[in-house]
Design a protein around this motif. Sequence first.
Motif, PDB file in Angstrom:
ATOM      1  N   ASP A  22       8.198   4.786   8.482  1.00 18.60           N
ATOM      2  CA  ASP A  22       6.954   5.199   7.816  1.00 18.60           C
ATOM      3  C   ASP A  22       6.679   4.428   6.530  1.00 18.60           C
ATOM      4  N   ALA A  60       5.467   1.447   5.923  1.00 17.75           N
ATOM      5  CA  ALA A  60       4.192   0.715   5.862  1.00 17.75           C
ATOM      6  C   ALA A  60       3.067   1.642   5.413  1.00 17.75           C
ATOM      7  N   GLY A  61       3.004   2.842   5.989  1.00 22.82           N
ATOM      8  CA  GLY A  61       1.957   3.782   5.616  1.00 22.82           C
ATOM      9  C   GLY A  61       2.154   4.365   4.230  1.00 22.82           C
ATOM     10  N   ALA A  62       3.434   4.606   3.867  1.00 18.64           N
ATOM     11  CA  ALA A  62       3.723   5.259   2.590  1.00 18.64           C
ATOM     12  C   ALA A  62       3.411   4.360   1.400  1.00 18.64           C
ATOM     13  N   GLY A  75       1.313   1.627   1.490  1.00 16.02           N
ATOM     14  CA  GLY A  75      -0.046   1.108   1.500  1.00 16.02           C
ATOM     15  C   GLY A  75      -0.191  -0.359   1.850  1.00 16.02           C
ATOM     16  N   ALA A  99       1.490  -2.956   4.588  1.00 14.83           N
ATOM     17  CA  ALA A  99       2.442  -3.149   5.676  1.00 14.83           C
ATOM     18  C   ALA A  99       3.234  -4.439   5.516  1.00 14.83           C
TER      19      ALA A  99
END
Length: 249
Positions: free
Chosen positions: A196, A198-200, A202, A204
């Motif tokens: 997670d 990449a999402g956390a 911001g 990637a």
Amino acid sequence: MSYLKLNDAAEALNRVLDQARTERMSLTAALERLLEIEVEATEARKLAARERFACLPEPWTLADFDFAAQPGVDEKLIRDLATLRFLDDASNVLFVGPPGVGKTMLSVALGRTAVDAGHRVYFTTAAELAAKCHKAALEGRWKTCMRFFAGPKLLIIDELGYLPLPEDGASALFQVINQRYLKSSTILTTNVGIADWAGAFGDATVAAAMLDRLLHRAAVAGIDGPSYRLRGHQNQADAMRKGVNARVS
């Protein structure tokens, strides 16, 4: 001795001479004792300096960690890390898990072990690191800041993912990790699963590059167990409840 800056030996001179007369020590033995005193004092000062620099938030050691109460921790892995062999190959350690499971305590305990072994250690949170890097960039001290974070044999970055990083925070964290890559070790604690990142964070691309360097040589300890803090609160509540019941009865 004062001229040679052997101040602790000079301070102990009269005491050691008295001891030498009482115990009929040779001059060589008395001199060896004075030098031992100086060496011990010097090592104590160096240790105190390393402790101040490290900024460890608590005096935790591995002896303080209750492995039996936290079955989610791989005790064999932690004991192996405590040998500090991972510092020799500039390997990293990632503690991944929800809040309260002992990630910070274990990282601090390993840091304490490294300090005691003579290594330079520095502890910071991810938010503090990002803030220091941001301030350094504004004040034109970016290179100095990067040299500072590159210096310690072991850098501990705590609480990654607990607070949102500023816009340039993930980039600053990547640059710190990148300059330490294959040179020095980093311990990182996070509540964000690796998949997670990449999402956390911001970005990637930055997240993937960061993980690539961190995981190239790394031990990953996923911890999924009861919260130390909640267990402590529960024990306290139980004790209070028992006290109240005892008074009522």
